[in-house]
Design an enzyme around this catalytic site. Structure first.
Site, short mmCIF file in Angstrom:
data_model
loop_
_atom_site.label_atom_id
_atom_site.label_comp_id
_atom_site.label_asym_id
_atom_site.label_seq_id
_atom_site.Cartn_x
_atom_site.Cartn_y
_atom_site.Cartn_z
N SER A 222 -2.07 -9.45 14.56
CA SER A 222 -1.16 -8.31 14.66
C SER A 222 -0.42 -8.10 13.35
O SER A 222 -0.20 -6.96 12.92
CB SER A 222 -0.17 -8.54 15.80
N ARG A 226 -1.27 -4.61 11.63
CA ARG A 226 -0.18 -3.64 11.68
C ARG A 226 0.01 -3.00 10.31
O ARG A 226 0.07 -1.77 10.17
CB ARG A 226 1.11 -4.30 12.13
N ASN A 230 -1.04 0.92 9.44
CA ASN A 230 -0.04 1.88 8.99
C ASN A 230 -0.40 2.47 7.64
O ASN A 230 -0.33 3.68 7.43
CB ASN A 230 1.33 1.20 8.90
#
Lengths: 286, 156
Positions: A222, A226, A230
């Site tokens: 994660s 992440r 993004n």
């Protein structure tokens, strides 16, 4: 615009999202220009989808170059400030660096309560480095790749954090630190106990282990994805905006860039805070 | 989007930068920050101490001033008292001296009067005797009459 892939929209996008990969093509592989790789394979720069054929032992030159370059920029700047650091009236560089250092230090102090000399500098490195890598996103998408193309470099992705290798490289490093400190601080026994004996007690060891392992491996995945997601999405939107007519681009790219200033800082901050929190969890017994 | 050895390169770079940061960047910066914190704290402390000292000094000064005033008024009072005392004493002395002088003068006057009286008496006695002699036409036996004359003179 794109060199190969013509002037088609999808070609342009794909070109912008392809790394400059150096690796070995296997024997008998038909290259993008119809050449067939000779005996023993060949080490070369990948074109098009060739990178996927190169397997694991290939390297994204652009990602490495920009990330290491930005990392060096970071340590050069901060080392420069550190050498001249005085307790007297600080200069503007020292002020700037100190404000970042204090900001990071406060974050570390608020969520990391064990004694470890490595965590605060690590958090500083994560924050500034990730921020700088994200910051490359704000450079208009065509400038540097176009320049590179004129110099004969077929692909160039200047934002290292839009390369999943870069973000996962960092998050797996953090994961290694989590494992290292978990074992170092708590010992193998307690660490294994933590993985197997909760939340349901010793009669449900396989189930506990499954839950805890998912929990453990979710952290690096994660953490890395992440940031990657993004930045990749942000970059993608910049590329899409760049497809608009040039006189219209600023209408969207300016607000998006301004918004992106927030995102790149936020993502760097999140990466830093999660690194601190994960390491803090590795230091504390549950 | 291929996973490749970049991941390893990135990890190595990551650890190198973090290590460098821990070794050469973080300590001097935090040291400087801590030192400055200490310095500022000391400065604030000193300022506070100085202001406290100033207040104390002010208080002392006011007290000294008040004491001085008190002392001065005390001295003035004393001086006034002493002055009036001196005046009183002088008055008394003057009165006593006057009295003494008066008494002396009176005594002298009395003396003078007595002397004059004596002189007059003796003169009167002589006059009386000579008057008597003239009246009697002959000399009075002064010896015999002396007693009489003296008696007469004493009665006068």
């Amino acid at each position: 615009m794109s060199a190969e892939g013509g002037l088609t929209t999808s070609g342009y996008i794909i070109h912008h999202l392809t790394n400059l990969t150096f690796g070995k093509l296997p024997e008998g592989f038909t290259r993008y220009n119809g050449e067939v790789v000779g005996e023993g394979g060949t080490w070369t720069i990948a074109h098009g989808t060739e990178a996927s054929t190169m397997g694991f032992w290939a390297i994204n030159l652009d990602t490495m170059m920009f990330s290491v370059g930005l990392g060096l920029l970071f340590i050069w700047l901060f080392r420069k400030a550190a050498i001249k650091a005085t307790a007297d009236v600080p200069g503007s560089l020292q002020n700037f660096v100190e404000s970042i250092v204090e900001f990071v230090d406060e974050n570390v102090k608020s969520s990391f309560h064990s004694r470890n000399q490595f965590v605060a500098p690590l958090a500083l490195t994560v924050f500034v480095w990730v921020f700088l890598m994200n910051f490359m996103d704000l450079i208009p998408v065509d400038w540097i790749p176009y320049l590179a193309q004129q110099l004969g470099v077929p692909y160039l992705k200047i934002v290292p954090s839009t390369d999943v290798n870069a973000t996962m490289g960092m998050s797996l490093s953090v994961f290694a630190l989590i494992l290292y400190y978990s074992i170092k601080v708590k010992g193998v026994g307690e660490f294994v106990g933590e993985l197997t004996l909760q939340p349901l007690g010793k009669f449900m060891i396989p189930f506990n282990l499954f839950l805890e392992l998912v929990n453990l491996f979710a952290k690096p995945v994660s953490l890395g994805l992440r940031l990657f997601g993004n930045m990749y999405a942000g970059e993608m939107i910049f590329i899409l905006i760049a497809l608009l007519p040039f006189w219209l681009q600023w209408v969207l790219s300016v607000p998006w860039a301004i918004f992106h200033i927030l995102i790149i800082t936020l993502q760097a901050f999140i990466f830093m805070v999660l690194t601190i929190v994960y390491l803090s969890m590795a230091h504390e017994s549950h | 989007m291929n996973i490749n050895a970049t991941i390893i390169g990135q990890a190595i770079a990551f650890f190198f930068f973090a290590w460098f940061c821990m070794k050469y960047v973080w300590p001097p910066l935090t040291e400087a920050l801590r030192e400055r914190q200490k310095k500022i704290a000391e400065g604030l402390d000193a300022a506070e101490r100085a202001s406290r000292d100033l207040e104390l000094a002010k208080e002392k000064a006011t007290q000294a001033l008040r004491e001085g005033k008190e002392q001065a008024s005390g001295i003035i009072d004393q001086a006034n008292k002493r002055a009036s005392q001196i005046i009183d004493e002088a008055k008394e002395q003057a009165i006593a001296e006057g009295d003494r002088l008066k008494t002396a003068a009176k005594a002298e006057i009395d003396q003078e009067i007595n002397r004059a009286k004596e002189a007059l008496r003796s003169q009167v006695a002589i006059l009386a005797v000579s008057g008597a002699e003239k009246i009697l036409g002959k000399s009075v036996d002064s010896k015999a009459q002396a007693e009489l004359v003296d008696k007469l003179a004493a009665e006068l």
